[in-house]
Design a protein around this motif. Structure first.
Motif, PDB file in Angstrom:
ATOM      1  N   ILE A  87      -1.489  -1.375  -7.159  1.00  0.00           N
ATOM      2  CA  ILE A  87      -2.389  -1.502  -8.312  1.00  0.00           C
ATOM      3  C   ILE A  87      -3.764  -0.946  -7.970  1.00  0.00           C
ATOM      4  CG2 ILE A  87      -3.582  -3.157  -9.791  1.00  0.00           C
ATOM      5  CD1 ILE A  87      -1.039  -4.904  -9.615  1.00  0.00           C
ATOM      6  N   LYS A  88      -4.228  -1.238  -6.768  1.00  0.00           N
ATOM      7  CA  LYS A  88      -5.538  -0.753  -6.333  1.00  0.00           C
ATOM      8  C   LYS A  88      -5.558   0.779  -6.266  1.00  0.00           C
ATOM      9  CE  LYS A  88      -7.333  -3.195  -3.135  1.00  0.00           C
ATOM     10  NZ  LYS A  88      -7.659  -3.796  -1.818  1.00  0.00           N
ATOM     11  N   GLN A  89      -4.491   1.361  -5.716  1.00  0.00           N
ATOM     12  CA  GLN A  89      -4.414   2.815  -5.615  1.00  0.00           C
ATOM     13  C   GLN A  89      -4.309   3.456  -7.000  1.00  0.00           C
ATOM     14  OE1 GLN A  89      -1.041   3.060  -3.005  1.00  0.00           O
ATOM     15  NE2 GLN A  89      -2.322   3.360  -1.197  1.00  0.00           N
ATOM     16  N   TYR A  90      -3.566   2.805  -7.892  1.00  0.00           N
ATOM     17  CA  TYR A  90      -3.438   3.301  -9.259  1.00  0.00           C
ATOM     18  C   TYR A  90      -4.798   3.305  -9.965  1.00  0.00           C
ATOM     19  CZ  TYR A  90      -2.038   3.538 -14.154  1.00  0.00           C
ATOM     20  OH  TYR A  90      -1.911   3.910 -15.469  1.00  0.00           O
ATOM     21  N   GLU A  91      -5.535   2.216  -9.808  1.00  0.00           N
ATOM     22  CA  GLU A  91      -6.860   2.128 -10.440  1.00  0.00           C
ATOM     23  C   GLU A  91      -7.823   3.166  -9.866  1.00  0.00           C
ATOM     24  OE1 GLU A  91      -7.833   0.402 -13.074  1.00  0.00           O
ATOM     25  OE2 GLU A  91      -5.789  -0.343 -13.277  1.00  0.00           O
ATOM     26  N   ASN A  92      -7.748   3.410  -8.559  1.00  0.00           N
ATOM     27  CA  ASN A  92      -8.598   4.436  -7.946  1.00  0.00           C
ATOM     28  C   ASN A  92      -8.274   5.817  -8.511  1.00  0.00           C
ATOM     29  OD1 ASN A  92     -10.014   2.640  -6.375  1.00  0.00           O
ATOM     30  ND2 ASN A  92      -8.702   2.902  -4.594  1.00  0.00           N
TER      31      ASN A  92
END
Length: 47
Positions: A5-10
């Motif tokens: 999720i963090k990588q997707y948001e970045n």
């Protein structure tokens, strides 16, 4: 899952930045990266 999720948001934030700056090729690359993380999240949820 949290890491995905963090990588997707970045990637999503990068895509927005590239679009605002008019960097079309970088924008498309960020969209492809977003799609990759989205598929991974769907696979994790399915299993």
């Amino acid at each position: 899952m949290k890491e995905l999720i963090k990588q997707y948001e970045n990637a999503k934030n990068s895509a927005k930045t590239y679009m605002k700056n008019g960097q079309i090729n970088a924008y498309f690359d960020a969209l492809i990266e977003m799609n990759k993380y989205k598929r991974m999240m769907v696979a994790v949820v399915a299993n």
